[in-house]
Design a protein around this motif. Structure first.
Motif, PDB file in Angstrom:
ATOM      1  N   SER A  25       0.871  -1.221  -0.067  1.00 32.38           N
ATOM      2  CA  SER A  25       0.189  -0.015   0.045  1.00 32.38           C
ATOM      3  C   SER A  25       0.918   1.355   0.036  1.00 32.38           C
ATOM      4  N   ASN A  26       1.943   1.320   0.732  1.00 34.58           N
ATOM      5  CA  ASN A  26       2.892   2.460   0.780  1.00 34.58           C
ATOM      6  C   ASN A  26       3.218   2.957  -0.604  1.00 34.58           C
ATOM      7  N   VAL A  27       3.815   1.957  -1.270  1.00 36.93           N
ATOM      8  CA  VAL A  27       4.232   1.991  -2.717  1.00 36.93           C
ATOM      9  C   VAL A  27       3.100   2.625  -3.475  1.00 36.93           C
ATOM     10  N   LYS A  28       2.055   1.879  -3.537  1.00 39.05           N
ATOM     11  CA  LYS A  28       0.969   2.258  -4.441  1.00 39.05           C
ATOM     12  C   LYS A  28       0.358   3.627  -4.077  1.00 39.05           C
ATOM     13  N   GLU A  29       0.287   3.835  -2.968  1.00 41.39           N
ATOM     14  CA  GLU A  29      -0.181   5.338  -2.375  1.00 41.39           C
ATOM     15  C   GLU A  29       1.001   6.383  -2.619  1.00 41.39           C
ATOM     16  N   PHE A  30       2.142   6.134  -2.571  1.00 44.52           N
ATOM     17  CA  PHE A  30       3.158   7.159  -3.118  1.00 44.52           C
ATOM     18  C   PHE A  30       3.066   7.316  -4.592  1.00 44.52           C
ATOM     19  N   GLU A  31       2.719   6.157  -5.594  1.00 40.96           N
ATOM     20  CA  GLU A  31       2.758   6.436  -6.829  1.00 40.96           C
ATOM     21  C   GLU A  31       1.504   7.542  -7.215  1.00 40.96           C
ATOM     22  N   GLN A  32       0.384   7.238  -6.469  1.00 35.29           N
ATOM     23  CA  GLN A  32      -0.790   8.008  -6.432  1.00 35.29           C
ATOM     24  C   GLN A  32      -0.373   9.574  -6.129  1.00 35.29           C
ATOM     25  N   GLU A  33       0.028   9.659  -4.983  1.00 34.16           N
ATOM     26  CA  GLU A  33       0.506  11.040  -4.592  1.00 34.16           C
ATOM     27  C   GLU A  33       1.384  11.708  -5.646  1.00 34.16           C
ATOM     28  N   LEU A  34       2.676  11.080  -5.907  1.00 37.01           N
ATOM     29  CA  LEU A  34       3.469  11.648  -6.699  1.00 37.01           C
ATOM     30  C   LEU A  34       2.847  11.912  -8.079  1.00 37.01           C
ATOM     31  N   ALA A  35       1.672  10.976  -8.725  1.00 34.28           N
ATOM     32  CA  ALA A  35       1.346  11.418  -9.857  1.00 34.28           C
ATOM     33  C   ALA A  35       0.336  12.834  -9.730  1.00 34.28           C
ATOM     34  N   ALA A  36      -0.157  12.725  -8.557  1.00 34.37           N
ATOM     35  CA  ALA A  36      -1.274  13.901  -8.620  1.00 34.37           C
ATOM     36  C   ALA A  36      -0.147  15.278  -8.364  1.00 34.37           C
ATOM     37  N   TYR A  37       1.036  15.188  -7.901  1.00 29.84           N
ATOM     38  CA  TYR A  37       1.726  16.410  -7.537  1.00 29.84           C
ATOM     39  C   TYR A  37       2.445  16.761  -8.777  1.00 29.84           C
ATOM     40  N   VAL A  38       2.709  15.812  -9.648  1.00 29.46           N
ATOM     41  CA  VAL A  38       3.437  15.973 -10.868  1.00 29.46           C
ATOM     42  C   VAL A  38       2.425  16.623 -11.898  1.00 29.46           C
ATOM     43  N   GLY A  39       1.175  15.953 -11.963  1.00 28.74           N
ATOM     44  CA  GLY A  39       0.116  16.412 -12.865  1.00 28.74           C
ATOM     45  C   GLY A  39      -0.159  15.477 -14.037  1.00 28.74           C
ATOM     46  N   CYS A  40       0.207  14.062 -13.610  1.00 27.31           N
ATOM     47  CA  CYS A  40       0.195  12.892 -14.677  1.00 27.31           C
ATOM     48  C   CYS A  40      -1.016  11.936 -14.154  1.00 27.31           C
ATOM     49  N   THR A  41      -1.446  11.124 -14.938  1.00 28.93           N
ATOM     50  CA  THR A  41      -2.314  10.273 -14.574  1.00 28.93           C
ATOM     51  C   THR A  41      -1.566   8.878 -14.116  1.00 28.93           C
ATOM     52  N   ASP A  42      -0.559   8.749 -14.317  1.00 32.83           N
ATOM     53  CA  ASP A  42       0.113   7.569 -13.877  1.00 32.83           C
ATOM     54  C   ASP A  42       1.659   7.765 -13.333  1.00 32.83           C
ATOM     55  N   ALA A  43       1.706   6.947 -12.270  1.00 30.49           N
ATOM     56  CA  ALA A  43       3.535   7.050 -11.780  1.00 30.49           C
ATOM     57  C   ALA A  43       3.747   5.648 -11.593  1.00 30.49           C
ATOM     58  N   VAL A  44       5.010   5.166 -11.868  1.00 27.16           N
ATOM     59  CA  VAL A  44       5.716   3.917 -11.850  1.00 27.16           C
ATOM     60  C   VAL A  44       6.755   3.789 -10.794  1.00 27.16           C
TER      61      VAL A  44
END
Length: 368
Positions: A37-56
């Motif tokens: 969950s930590n990795v998945k939630e960080f991906e979502q938070e970073l994507a939102a910060y950058v302004g993209c739909t996806d972060a891997v």
């Protein structure tokens, strides 16, 4: 004698150490150390910060670049345009996927790729341009995207040193086809080890990156391609989740420190201070010496406790690893000149006015 390191994470940990310790302890108690969950939630938070739909999330900024090229289908026989004044990984990943790095010189005042020289380097084998937002200063993405569109090329942004930087108000890592970030401890958003992230608003590229980073496996024990193992561990993700809300504040503190450096250095002859850009986040404050012996100055101030770093003393086209490309001294004169002149002064959000004054006074003494 005052000791001023090039980077110091201890003050940052003193401020938010309790939150980091709690986050790490929670991961250790969970028993889920890779992914989760930590990795998945960080991906979502970073994507939102950058302004993209996806972060891997992945193991490093280098792996993010590699995954980007793999996802774009770049390989043997292809060419990727890269500046020669950058960290080795920018060109290294091009070679790792079997393609050829094609170097384009930089601008002396920004340290970024010279957009006026890109088109001359494009051939029928060129597949992508990889601008590097060096030292936290965004490259000219307006011009780069226009060139890429005209020639039907991909754009892979190397944002390793530039998280939070913007070009015309848009976050780097959201402008090209793919953005690639590093969370090495010295970066503006750093973990306690290695970590990286790929950002994109193309779900197919995101999915292909996820497959490659998991041994080419879209489903466990079923492998559709040859991949690598590039997973972010849950401890690093948890640490980065704690730090991300502080990033804008830390970047603002860097800008304040830059203002002090500018003020203290503006009357020193023979020293060239870095060009400003509204969207820069100042991972480094890199000066140039027009006439003085950079290496001698560096050694002299080091003896007085001021530790500086030379990014980068040998441009990529003159590295032994790329001898087979046949480049020689003089091929990219701006990169070669800058590599002999540049020196990065101590820079971190918590650097004090007193530390900066000591750095500058030590520099003045050395130059005198």
């Amino acid at each position: 004698m005052v000791k001023v390191p090039p980077f110091d994470a201890t003050e940052q940990f003193r401020q938010i150490g309790d939150q980091i310790n709690q986050a790490v302890a929670a991961v250790l108690a969970s028993g889920q150390y890779v992914g989760g969950s930590n990795v998945k939630e960080f991906e979502q938070e970073l994507a939102a910060y950058v302004g993209c739909t996806d972060a891997v999330a992945c193991n490093s900024g280098t792996d993010a670049l590699y995954l980007a090229l793999r996802a774009l289908g770049i390989g043997a026989g292809d060419e990727v345009i890269v500046p020669p004044f950058t960290f080795f990984a920018s060109a290294e990943v091009v070679s790792l996927v079997g393609a050829k790095p094609v170097f384009v010189d930089i601008e002396a005042d920004s340290f970024n790729i010279d957009v006026t020289k890109i088109e001359a380097a494009i051939t029928d084998r060129t597949k992508a341009i990889m601008p590097v937002h060096l030292f936290g200063r965004p490259a000219n993405m307006t011009a780069i995207m226009a060139i890429a569109k005209q020639h039907n090329l991909y754009v892979v942004e190397d944002c390793a040193q530039a998280i939070g930087a913007t070009w015309n108000g848009q976050q780097v890592g959201s402008i090209g086809d793919v953005g690639c970030f590093s969370f090495y401890p010295t970066k503006n958003l750093g973990c306690c080890g290695d970590g990286g992230m790929l950002t994109t608003s193309n779900p197919d590229l995101a999915q292909q990156s996820r497959v490659v980073k998991e041994h080419g496996s879209p489903k466990r024990y079923y492998h559709s391609t040859i991949g690598i193992n590039s997973r972010m561990d849950a401890v690093q993700a948890a640490i980065l989740r704690v730090k991300l809300p502080y990033l804008d504040k830390w970047n603002h503190l860097r800008k304040e420190a830059i203002g002090r450096y500018d003020q203290y250095l503006k009357h020193i002859d023979g020293m060239i201070t870095p060009k400003h850009c509204p969207g820069s986040v100042w991972n480094q404050y890199s000066i140039r010496f027009a006439h003085a012996d950079r290496d001698a100055i560096q050694a002299q101030i080091r003896a007085q406790g001021v530790i500086t770093i030379t990014y980068y003393p040998v441009p990529l086209h003159l590295q032994d690893a790329y001898a087979d490309l046949g480049h020689k001294s003089g091929d990219f004169p701006v990169s070669e000149l800058v590599s002999q002149q540049v020196l990065s002064l101590p820079m971190f959000p918590e650097i004090s006015d007193e530390q900066q004054q000591y750095v500058v006074n030590t520099l003045k003494d050395a130059l005198a």
